[in-house]
Design a protein around this motif. Structure first.
Motif, PDB file in Angstrom:
ATOM      1  N   VAL A  60       0.862  -1.192   0.000  1.00 47.09           N
ATOM      2  CA  VAL A  60       0.000   0.000   0.000  1.00 47.09           C
ATOM      3  C   VAL A  60       0.895   1.237   0.000  1.00 47.09           C
ATOM      4  N   ARG A  61       0.274   2.377  -0.279  1.00 43.98           N
ATOM      5  CA  ARG A  61       0.959   3.655  -0.197  1.00 43.98           C
ATOM      6  C   ARG A  61       0.983   4.119   1.263  1.00 43.98           C
ATOM      7  N   CYS A  63       1.766   6.958   2.327  1.00 47.19           N
ATOM      8  CA  CYS A  63       1.352   8.360   2.446  1.00 47.19           C
ATOM      9  C   CYS A  63      -0.154   8.514   2.347  1.00 47.19           C
ATOM     10  N   LEU A  64      -0.839   7.448   1.907  1.00 48.98           N
ATOM     11  CA  LEU A  64      -2.300   7.543   1.717  1.00 48.98           C
ATOM     12  C   LEU A  64      -3.045   6.762   2.796  1.00 48.98           C
ATOM     13  N   MET A  65      -2.378   6.553   3.909  1.00 45.93           N
ATOM     14  CA  MET A  65      -3.005   5.886   5.046  1.00 45.93           C
ATOM     15  C   MET A  65      -2.594   6.629   6.288  1.00 45.93           C
ATOM     16  N   LEU A  66      -3.508   6.740   7.227  1.00 49.72           N
ATOM     17  CA  LEU A  66      -3.162   7.339   8.503  1.00 49.72           C
ATOM     18  C   LEU A  66      -2.548   6.265   9.399  1.00 49.72           C
ATOM     19  N   GLN A  69      -4.949   4.174  11.236  1.00 50.85           N
ATOM     20  CA  GLN A  69      -5.653   3.130  10.481  1.00 50.85           C
ATOM     21  C   GLN A  69      -4.880   1.813  10.471  1.00 50.85           C
TER      22      GLN A  69
END
Lengths: 159, 287
Positions: A60-61, A63-66, A69
């Motif tokens: 996964v990216r 930078c596109l996940m907190l 999460q």
């Protein structure tokens, strides 16, 4: 003052439990809080792929996940798959074929290529290009990168 | 850049999520896969006061078939749709189009419902939903409602969803024999949003197109169904003539849509080219 929340997860097999600001991205948590700086921060909007990590077995990216999460998840970074020997073969081929120049994109590309190789399919150069399409190399060494991934794939498995 | 500050909620049930959305209204954004919302936050294009993360809610993901309906849960990840045997068997248009949706790492995290609710006009799945006559299943504290995909997309990043509503699933009619599909898109790089794309399906009976759906995306503020072209293709034979007529009239049905990637004229040209590529495989089987 940032809102905080406690997260408990494993990172490269080791348990981690600590409070994080809710707006902190997973990649900034890995780099800033855990010191795992092998995962890079490039564009911060999902285009470059430098922040690629593995979450519950899939890339996964970062930078596109907190970070919040990732609570309860198993996260693996380039340090983890490198230390475990999982991508040794791929790393060898990248060295053999000079498939990197500055190396900024390399951790993300290794994790992405490794996922493709682990599918165990017979690969064409087109398959490799398609799977790596979300990873940008600004030194533009794509030919050598595809060469290295093809070579590692033809070894049968990465180690 | 980094995301601005927000209040974070992670409901564990639909009821809890609906209550939060009703409470916060316009101030809240739903966080599904985050593959479009997180870039928007990181670039500070939006700064919602509240993020409602729906990843911890059970029963929002999964693909199921019941009778003549295939249902895709809103939180089904793109890779799950791409790998689904049910999708490949019943909705080959979706299976083919999914190969053009973003990149591997994004497909692993992005969700089917999130992509539709974001309503990017250059996105593949909204056009596929319209081509396949899908029904959007929407829910809120007030209860569920259903809406045809064609009525769902309202503009750039704009849908029929009210601030207190959640898209929970998409239903596709299946089990109608004879339908064939076509899908084409033109993008600068594999996985990028399309500059122009098209999703289509055709019901072929006795060497004639008995019915069809032809939808373009990336050509306007939402997916555009070209009904005049559809009627022409279903018209009297010879098919080659009908196809030529439809192609020549195509641009008149498309909006004038220009941005940094392409002029309206270039988009119209690409639409004609893709239309030709979509129908070519059918022409040999048609009068």
């Amino acid at each position: 003052m940032d809102e905080m929340r406690h997260v408990t997860l494993t990172v490269n097999g080791e348990p981690v439990s600590r409070p994080v600001p809710v707006r902190l991205s997973l990649v900034d948590f890995l780099r800033g809080d855990l010191g795992l700086t092998g995962t890079h921060v490039g564009c911060e909007h999902g285009v470059c792929g430098a922040c690629t990590v593995r979450l519950d077995g899939r890339i996964v990216r970062g930078c596109l996940m907190l970070a919040v999460q990732a609570d309860g998840a198993a996260v693996e970074t380039i340090e983890g798959v490198s230390d475990s020997g999982e991508i040794n073969g791929l790393q060898d081929e990248f060295r053999n074929r000079n498939a990197l120049q500055c190396g900024f994109c390399t951790p993300g590309i290794l994790l992405t290529a490794n996922e493709l190789i682990r599918q165990g399919r017979v690969l064409t150069r087109e398959d490799v290009r398609e799977h790596l399409s979300g990873n940008v190399c600004r030194c533009t060494g794509y030919q050598a990168i595809v060469d290295a991934v093809m070579a590692a794939a033809s070894r049968g498995s990465t180690p | 850049m980094k995301a601005p500050a927000f209040h974070y909620e992670r409901p564990s049930s639909r009821a809890e999520a609906f209550a939060l959305l009703a409470q916060h209204g316009d101030e809240a954004r739903v966080l599904a896969g985050g593959q479009s919302l997180m870039p928007i936050l990181n670039m500070r294009l939006a700064s919602p006061a509240v993020l409602v993360d729906i990843n911890a809610i059970d029963n929002l993901a999964g693909i199921s078939v019941a009778g003549d309906v295939l249902t895709v849960g809103a939180m089904t990840r793109h890779y799950q749709v791409a790998e689904s045997a049910e999708i490949a068997r019943h909705l080959p248009l979706i299976a083919e189009a999914m190969r053009h949706v973003a990149h591997a790492a994004i497909r692993n995290r992005g969700t089917f419902g999130g992509n539709l609710a974001m309503a990017d006009p250059a996105s593949e799945m909204p056009a596929c939903c319209i081509a396949l006559d899908a029904v959007m299943v929407i829910e809120s504290a007030k209860g569920p409602r259903k809406l045809a995909a064609e009525q769902f997309f309202r503009g750039i990043f704009e849908t029929a969803l009210e601030p207190d509503e959640l898209l929970v699933a998409v239903e596709f009619p299946i089990g109608q024999p004879g339908w064939r599909h076509g899908f084409m898109e033109f993008a600068r790089r594999q996985g990028d949003y399309a500059i122009v794309g098209s999703a289509a399906r055709f019901l072929v009976k006795q060497r004639r197109v008995a019915d069809c759906r032809l939808v373009f995306f990336g050509v306007g503020d939402r997916p555009i169904r070209v009904q005049a072209a559809e009627r022409t293709l279903c018209g009297p034979p010879p098919f080659a003539e009908a196809a030529a007529t439809a192609s020549a009239a195509l641009a008149a049905e498309l909006p004038e849509f220009a941005d940094s990637l392409a002029t309206a004229e270039m988009r119209h040209h690409l639409a004609r080219v893709l239309f030709g590529r979509i129908i070519t495989p059918f022409t040999a089987d048609l009068d």
